[in-house]
Design a protein around this motif. Sequence first.
Motif, short mmCIF file in Angstrom:
data_model
loop_
_atom_site.label_atom_id
_atom_site.label_comp_id
_atom_site.label_asym_id
_atom_site.label_seq_id
_atom_site.Cartn_x
_atom_site.Cartn_y
_atom_site.Cartn_z
N ALA A 18 56.34 37.93 32.94
CA ALA A 18 56.71 37.79 31.53
C ALA A 18 56.73 36.34 31.08
CB ALA A 18 58.08 38.43 31.28
N ALA A 19 57.04 35.43 32.02
CA ALA A 19 57.11 34.00 31.68
C ALA A 19 55.75 33.32 31.71
CB ALA A 19 58.06 33.29 32.65
N ALA A 20 54.72 34.01 32.21
CA ALA A 20 53.40 33.41 32.35
C ALA A 20 52.81 33.08 30.98
CB ALA A 20 52.46 34.34 33.11
N GLN A 21 52.14 31.94 30.91
CA GLN A 21 51.54 31.48 29.66
C GLN A 21 50.02 31.60 29.65
OE1 GLN A 21 53.39 30.46 26.89
NE2 GLN A 21 54.99 31.36 28.17
N SER A 22 49.45 32.08 30.74
CA SER A 22 47.99 32.22 30.82
C SER A 22 47.68 33.33 31.82
CB SER A 22 47.35 30.91 31.28
OG SER A 22 47.68 30.65 32.63
N PRO A 23 46.44 33.87 31.78
CA PRO A 23 46.09 34.90 32.76
C PRO A 23 46.26 34.42 34.19
CG PRO A 23 44.50 34.90 30.98
CD PRO A 23 45.40 33.72 30.75
N ARG A 24 45.87 33.17 34.49
CA ARG A 24 46.02 32.67 35.86
C ARG A 24 47.47 32.66 36.30
NH1 ARG A 24 42.22 27.83 38.08
NH2 ARG A 24 40.25 28.99 38.14
N GLU A 25 48.35 32.21 35.42
CA GLU A 25 49.77 32.20 35.75
C GLU A 25 50.27 33.62 35.99
OE1 GLU A 25 52.18 30.13 32.97
OE2 GLU A 25 51.05 28.24 33.12
N SER A 26 49.77 34.55 35.19
CA SER A 26 50.18 35.95 35.34
C SER A 26 49.71 36.51 36.68
CB SER A 26 49.60 36.77 34.19
OG SER A 26 49.97 38.13 34.30
N TRP A 27 48.45 36.24 37.05
CA TRP A 27 47.93 36.72 38.33
C TRP A 27 48.74 36.15 39.49
CZ3 TRP A 27 42.37 34.71 36.99
CH2 TRP A 27 41.87 35.46 35.91
N ARG A 52 29.29 45.60 38.34
CA ARG A 52 28.66 44.89 39.46
C ARG A 52 28.96 45.55 40.80
NH1 ARG A 52 29.17 38.41 38.08
NH2 ARG A 52 28.36 38.53 35.96
N GLY A 53 29.73 46.61 40.76
CA GLY A 53 30.02 47.33 41.99
C GLY A 53 30.75 46.50 43.03
N ARG A 54 31.76 45.75 42.58
CA ARG A 54 32.43 44.86 43.52
C ARG A 54 33.87 44.63 43.13
NH1 ARG A 54 29.90 38.86 41.97
NH2 ARG A 54 31.11 38.56 40.05
N LEU A 55 34.66 44.21 44.12
CA LEU A 55 36.00 43.70 43.88
C LEU A 55 35.91 42.17 43.81
CD1 LEU A 55 38.29 45.69 46.35
CD2 LEU A 55 38.44 45.72 43.86
N ARG A 56 36.48 41.59 42.77
CA ARG A 56 36.49 40.13 42.66
C ARG A 56 37.93 39.64 42.78
NH1 ARG A 56 37.00 36.47 38.35
NH2 ARG A 56 36.86 38.15 36.82
N VAL A 57 38.17 38.74 43.73
CA VAL A 57 39.51 38.23 43.96
C VAL A 57 39.87 37.23 42.87
CG1 VAL A 57 41.02 36.99 45.56
CG2 VAL A 57 39.27 38.56 46.45
N LEU A 58 41.00 37.44 42.22
CA LEU A 58 41.47 36.56 41.16
C LEU A 58 42.36 35.45 41.71
CD1 LEU A 58 42.37 39.26 38.49
CD2 LEU A 58 40.29 37.89 38.62
N VAL A 59 43.20 35.80 42.68
CA VAL A 59 44.15 34.82 43.21
C VAL A 59 44.53 35.19 44.64
CG1 VAL A 59 46.18 36.04 42.30
CG2 VAL A 59 46.33 33.57 42.74
N ASN A 60 44.70 34.16 45.47
CA ASN A 60 45.23 34.29 46.82
C ASN A 60 46.47 33.40 46.91
OD1 ASN A 60 43.09 35.89 48.10
ND2 ASN A 60 41.80 34.07 47.88
N VAL A 61 47.56 33.92 47.44
CA VAL A 61 48.78 33.13 47.59
C VAL A 61 49.34 33.30 49.00
CG1 VAL A 61 49.36 33.35 45.13
CG2 VAL A 61 50.33 34.97 46.77
#
Length: 382
Positions: A18-27, A52-61
């Motif tokens: 909820a506090a995220a200000q951008s998609p990256r922060e949310s991910w 594209r028939g694929r999984l695309r990784v958005l973030v790794n932590v």
Amino acid sequence: MGEDVRLRAVVMLAQGMAAAQSPRESWRAAALGACHALSGNFAALSVWERERGRLRVLVNVGERSSGEEEFPEDETYPVHQFPEITEFLHERWAGGGEPDAWVETVAGPVERAGYCHQRVAALRRRGRGSCVVAPVVLHGRAWGELYVARPRGVPAFVPADADLATVLASVVAAGLAQTERLEEARRLAFTDALTGLANRRAVDIRLDRAVERHRADGAVVSLVVCDLNGLKRVNDTLGHAIGDRLLERFGSVLSLCGAMLPGALVARLGGDEFCLLAVGPAADDVVRVGGEICSRAAEMDLGEGVAVGIASTGDPIGEVRSARRLFRLADAAQYKAKAARAARPVVAGRDGGLDDPVVRLADAPPPVTGERERRRIRGLDQ
């Protein structure tokens, strides 16, 4: 982990998103929250790109292995390597309800024998002992997956962890939906509804930042202001629907030309006025693009071409300490172009530097009552 602790972890995940200000922060908040809630040492959030028939990784932590970047540019996996993405979501979910999370271990999947040897191989390759995978459902469709792993040597995930991961995936979906709404609100706030280009508010913010950068490191900032000729005549004779079509067509022309300058912002300021803001490209490159805008506008089957004025810190226009001054210079150049019915851009500073009539016009004191020549130059009376 006790029920109270897990509940707090779920709440923390929701609060972080909820506090995220951008998609990256949310991910990132989603992955970190899930990693903490499930006592993992690594987590990832991926989106399913059906086309594209694929999984695309958005973030790794967490504890990333070699080659795992926090926000990878192109870490993808063909879905045929992960049959549960298509078989489980399409076949099992089609029967009703929402898909549940499941656990995989280096010894094989828990209560799901024979599934996903690719995931098991990946666990072994990266020194991990187990993982829990939770499908993320957004707007009633499979959106992607939440993945949390633990290292070897610690207790593996169990079915109860999968139950929690299913709940976490629902919380993540709600957070992603909120992020989408916020992004759409921001888009509408900074976008011209008719042309889809940026609007005046977006230009003002970007130009302020650009001038700050210019003052800090000397980056060249150039502003191209365009006034579309003949819009009133089109509206009066052919109707406003055709006038809107003219605005849309010129917006496309401007967007196409703006793509010739890396990172340029193309905008409609309002009415028949448009602009292009470029940070970095040389002034001569911007002038060439300005000429291309004039040529392409003259070839349109509607309207009467365009008047283009350009002001760039790469030209001899004196010190630019504010966005307001650059706007005044570009607007004054555009006014001169319109008055002269010029077929090419008028460029501030290229006809005598500070003695250039455009520069003198832009930098002159505010107009006296009744003065008509400069009535249209934005900001002179502010």
